[in-house]
Motif scaffolding. Structure first.
Motif, mmCIF file in Angstrom:
data_model
loop_
_atom_site.group_PDB
_atom_site.id
_atom_site.type_symbol
_atom_site.label_atom_id
_atom_site.label_comp_id
_atom_site.label_asym_id
_atom_site.label_seq_id
_atom_site.Cartn_x
_atom_site.Cartn_y
_atom_site.Cartn_z
ATOM 1 N N LEU A 1 37.468 27.284 61.112
ATOM 2 C CA LEU A 1 36.491 27.937 60.365
ATOM 3 C C LEU A 1 36.853 27.809 58.664
ATOM 4 C CD1 LEU A 1 36.173 30.855 62.583
ATOM 5 C CD2 LEU A 1 34.809 28.935 62.768
ATOM 6 N N PRO A 2 35.832 27.596 57.998
ATOM 7 C CA PRO A 2 35.904 27.842 56.517
ATOM 8 C C PRO A 2 36.264 29.149 56.320
ATOM 9 C CG PRO A 2 33.536 27.442 56.888
ATOM 10 C CD PRO A 2 34.694 27.151 58.370
ATOM 11 N N PRO A 3 37.113 29.360 55.276
ATOM 12 C CA PRO A 3 37.227 30.795 54.746
ATOM 13 C C PRO A 3 36.094 31.069 54.107
ATOM 14 C CG PRO A 3 39.084 29.523 53.986
ATOM 15 C CD PRO A 3 38.181 28.609 54.725
ATOM 16 N N TYR A 4 35.582 32.679 54.594
ATOM 17 C CA TYR A 4 34.428 33.031 54.096
ATOM 18 C C TYR A 4 34.466 34.666 54.280
ATOM 19 C CZ TYR A 4 29.636 34.383 53.940
ATOM 20 O OH TYR A 4 28.219 35.014 53.611
ATOM 21 N N GLY A 5 33.957 35.049 53.040
ATOM 22 C CA GLY A 5 34.287 36.757 52.882
ATOM 23 C C GLY A 5 35.665 37.177 52.508
ATOM 24 N N THR A 6 36.387 36.298 52.148
ATOM 25 C CA THR A 6 37.916 36.584 51.909
ATOM 26 C C THR A 6 38.287 36.550 50.445
ATOM 27 O OG1 THR A 6 38.693 34.328 52.114
ATOM 28 C CG2 THR A 6 38.582 35.778 54.153
ATOM 29 N N GLY A 7 37.411 36.244 49.696
ATOM 30 C CA GLY A 7 37.733 35.925 48.031
ATOM 31 C C GLY A 7 37.429 37.142 47.460
ATOM 32 N N TYR A 8 38.110 37.385 46.466
ATOM 33 C CA TYR A 8 38.236 38.627 45.576
ATOM 34 C C TYR A 8 37.974 38.021 43.939
ATOM 35 C CZ TYR A 8 39.543 41.787 49.050
ATOM 36 O OH TYR A 8 39.825 42.512 50.184
ATOM 37 N N PRO A 9 37.261 38.556 43.106
ATOM 38 C CA PRO A 9 37.126 38.159 41.642
ATOM 39 C C PRO A 9 38.525 38.266 41.244
ATOM 40 C CG PRO A 9 36.191 40.233 41.795
ATOM 41 C CD PRO A 9 36.346 39.643 43.339
ATOM 42 N N HIS A 10 38.828 37.662 39.960
ATOM 43 C CA HIS A 10 40.118 37.673 39.490
ATOM 44 C C HIS A 10 40.047 38.909 38.813
ATOM 45 C CE1 HIS A 10 41.360 33.942 40.459
ATOM 46 N NE2 HIS A 10 40.161 33.087 39.952
ATOM 47 N N THR A 11 41.300 39.919 38.900
ATOM 48 C CA THR A 11 41.295 41.212 38.530
ATOM 49 C C THR A 11 42.428 41.411 37.737
ATOM 50 O OG1 THR A 11 39.897 42.178 40.414
ATOM 51 C CG2 THR A 11 41.190 43.425 38.992
ATOM 52 N N ASP A 12 42.712 41.880 36.628
ATOM 53 C CA ASP A 12 43.677 42.225 35.924
ATOM 54 C C ASP A 12 44.259 43.738 36.247
ATOM 55 O OD1 ASP A 12 46.100 42.834 34.088
ATOM 56 O OD2 ASP A 12 45.087 41.874 32.650
ATOM 57 N N TYR A 13 45.314 43.740 37.472
ATOM 58 C CA TYR A 13 45.764 44.969 37.910
ATOM 59 C C TYR A 13 46.720 45.696 36.912
ATOM 60 C CZ TYR A 13 43.303 43.819 42.260
ATOM 61 O OH TYR A 13 42.375 43.354 43.106
ATOM 62 N N ILE B 1 44.676 47.813 34.598
ATOM 63 C CA ILE B 1 44.256 49.140 35.343
ATOM 64 C C ILE B 1 45.375 49.888 35.397
ATOM 65 C CG2 ILE B 1 43.504 50.032 37.605
ATOM 66 C CD1 ILE B 1 41.733 47.402 38.122
ATOM 67 N N ALA B 2 46.481 49.488 35.655
ATOM 68 C CA ALA B 2 47.845 50.530 35.760
ATOM 69 C C ALA B 2 47.967 51.074 34.107
ATOM 70 C CB ALA B 2 49.017 49.748 36.254
ATOM 71 N N THR B 3 47.994 50.229 33.370
ATOM 72 C CA THR B 3 48.067 50.618 31.908
ATOM 73 C C THR B 3 47.270 51.759 31.382
ATOM 74 O OG1 THR B 3 49.121 48.404 31.196
ATOM 75 C CG2 THR B 3 48.586 49.893 29.571
ATOM 76 N N ALA B 4 46.100 51.623 31.887
ATOM 77 C CA ALA B 4 44.914 52.577 31.522
ATOM 78 C C ALA B 4 45.013 53.628 32.310
ATOM 79 C CB ALA B 4 43.413 51.736 31.900
ATOM 80 N N ALA B 5 45.832 53.645 33.477
ATOM 81 C CA ALA B 5 46.064 54.802 34.244
ATOM 82 C C ALA B 5 47.106 55.559 33.532
ATOM 83 C CB ALA B 5 46.258 54.597 35.631
ATOM 84 N N GLY B 6 47.837 55.092 32.783
ATOM 85 C CA GLY B 6 49.117 55.792 32.196
ATOM 86 C C GLY B 6 50.293 55.344 32.784
#
Length: 580
Positions: free
Chosen positions: A479-491, A494-499
């Motif tokens: 099967l072709p991969p489907y519904g498994t991708g996420y947008p590129h995210t800079d975690y 996010i961690a820095t913004a959380a302190g």
């Protein structure tokens, strides 16, 4: 002296049972209990963002200590959120007592706001689940719940209506009779005598170990030495048996490597020690098989046995080893050690060529460097999916490190919550969460719990913007991969913004420095590593029938890839083979 409330009595019972923390989210029907924790002194209320995290954290604490841990959820949706973490704790044999606060007792059965029936809902993931319908009933119910959780190693659930929790406790105090130490269970003489006969009659013996060999490393080594047996393991047995093991032939299963599969299929007698290895396709059907386990219900449920032995692995081997005859020949053992080394050497090249220059970064390289840089007594928590592959292949056990994961329940998003529970046990011990970006983002809100409590957990996010294991499953199934991708995210941002300390890595040359910086940071840190989503190649001979979740049906060499420092152990073991 003022009377205790039922909530105060409940908290006091937990404290006397050795509980030091209660993880949860406060609210309505749970308020009397949380307030009792606030005033008790011996217990700490750990405020998480999601009750699922509370259950995972309590389960991790219980797995690391073997002692009772606790979590709680308010009525209805609050305690329902506990269910996934409780399933994991129960299937991991972690003694956890969960408090499921309930609506007012007079309203049960009327379709009241937020009404559920937790005493029924949690039956499948607990040894004991009961509703307290009277203040007089509570002490005995809680004692029974504790005894089930500790004695049978698993989850107990107490449903307590908020109005009853606020009532005065009965005049007669609660007396606890809690089993603090598990007994040593010795197999029967008849089973041991039959086992001695089977071992003595076999020319080629192989040992396969699961989590049940914890605490029995020396006994397994003594037995293997006497009968010249190669020793393989399942994933949950890795941390307990692979280190200091001159008989190691690797791991079997989808994530397996080395010669464990061959050793199990080419022997005359296979000993399954403390393992409930579920993938029957990897177990031989034409080899005499003996299983030793403390849980009698597990004996023979995966494969047909020639002998079932009920007892502790350690006690069984202490009785067995002196009685068996020493095998004169190492021929089978040495052949398996040689095959193991060649299997590892053949796999190593797949993901080790030019890894310091490859962009996107090979996740195997990240795991290998992490293994080298982490502390010798680190606790690793591992997300389900591709992180399990990297942990199985690259984290080197040494008898002091621990590796936790959702290895039986197979839940996503377990690593961060389990790291919370592990770190609360010992703030001075290094705790590292190997998180996939899918799992991390699922319960990412509780990264704020690390910041709130200043927990120095180090989260390493393998950020490939996809559900990598699901991609693999789909591709192997045609099967072709489907519904498994996420947008590129800079975690890291996010961690820095959380302190917290956030570090973003997209070049392999920066991996080691980033990990060292995170480990040196006095507080929570997140290393966001942009990894190659195509890092795991699908072997060309895999068929669509060979993948179901984590199981392959017939493949011997399941996934290509490196094996980290394990190859050094294999080379050492082969060099140590006695020569005539």
């Amino acid at each position: 002296m003022p009377k205790q409330t039922v909530a105060e009595q409940y908290v006091d019972l937990l404290a006397r049972a050795g509980v030091r923390r209660m993880y949860g989210v406060v609210g309505d029907s749970l308020n009397p209990v949380v307030d009792a924790v606030r005033r008790h002194g011996a217990l700490e209320w750990i405020q998480v963002r999601h009750e699922e995290v509370a259950a995972f954290a309590a389960g991790a604490e219980a797995q690391l200590t073997g002692r009772l841990a606790a979590c709680a959820g308010s009525c209805g949706p609050g305690n329902l959120h506990l269910v996934n973490g409780l399933f994991d704790a129960h299937r991991s044999m972690a003694p956890v007592l969960a408090l499921a606060a309930q609506i007012p007792s007079s309203e049960i059965g009327t379709g009241y706001f937020q009404e559920t029936h937790p005493d029924r809902l949690f039956e499948e993931c607990s040894h004991y689940s009961e509703l307290v319908s009277s203040r007089h009933q509570m002490p005995r119910v809680v004692q029974t719940a504790i005894q089930h959780a500790v004695g049978r190693r698993g989850v107990s659930v107490v449903a307590l209506p908020g109005d009853i929790a606020a009532q005065d406790s009965p005049d007669n105090g609660a007396e606890l009779a809690i089993p603090l130490h598990r007994p040593a269970v010795r197999p029967g003489n008849e089973e041991l005598a039959r086992l001695v006969q089977l071992v003595d009659a076999a020319e080629k013996v192989t040992v396969f170990c699961g989590r049940g060999v914890e605490g029995a490393h020396a006994e397994v080594m003594a037995f293997a030495e006497k009968v010249k047996a190669p020793v393989g393991h399942a994933l949950r047995g890795k941390e307990h048996i692979q280190y200091d093991n001159p008989y190691d032939v690797g791991m079997s299963g989808l994530l397996g490597y080395g010669a464990a599969y061959q050793a199990m299929h080419e022997c005359d007698l296979l000993l399954l020690l403390g393992t409930d290895f579920p993938y029957t396709e990897f177990l031989p059907r034409d080899v005499r098989t003996v299983q030793i386990d403390i849980q009698p219900e597990r004996l023979g449920r995966r494969t047909q046995l020639d002998l079932a032995v009920w007892g502790d692995v350690r006690e069984a081997l202490k009785c067995l080893t002196p009685e068996v005859r020493e095998k004169p020949s190492r021929r089978f053992l040495d052949r398996m050690l040689d095959r193991h080394l060649h299997a590892l050497e053949g796999a190593v090249g797949a993901y080790t060529r030019n890894v310091e220059k490859h962009i996107p970064i090979h996740p195997e390289y990240v795991a290998s460097v992490l293994d080298e840089e982490a502390a010798d007594d680190a606790v690793f928590t591992v997300d389900t999916g591709m992180c399990c592959v990297w942990a199985a292949r690259y984290l080197s056990p040494n008898g002091r490190r621990r590796i936790l994961g959702s290895f039986v329940h197979g839940s996503m998003a377990n690593a961060l919550p389990q790291a919370i529970g592990a770190q609360f046990l010992d703030r001075g011990r290094q705790v590292v969460s190997l998180s996939g970006d899918g799992g991390f983002s699922m319960l990412m809100g509780d990264f704020l719990t690390l910041v709130q409590y200043g927990l120095p957990v180090k989260v390493v996010v393998f950020n490939n913007s996809s559900l990598g294991m699901v991609d693999l499953e789909m591709m192997v199934d045609g099967l072709p991969p489907y519904g498994t991708g996420y947008p590129h995210t800079d975690y890291a941002a996010i961690a820095t913004a959380a302190g917290a300390r956030g570090i973003r890595v997209d070049k392999p040359g920066d991996v080691r420095g980033a990990l060292r910086e995170a480990f040196a940071h006095d507080g929570p840190a997140l290393v966001d590593v942009v990894t190659d989503p195509n890092a795991l190649a699908v072997p060309p001979k895999i068929t669509s029938e060979q993948v179901t979740g984590f199981a392959l049906s017939a493949s011997r060499t399941v996934l290509g890839g490196g094996v980290g420092r394990m190859i050094h152990l294999a080379r050492t073991n082969l060099r140590n083979i006695p020569r005539p």
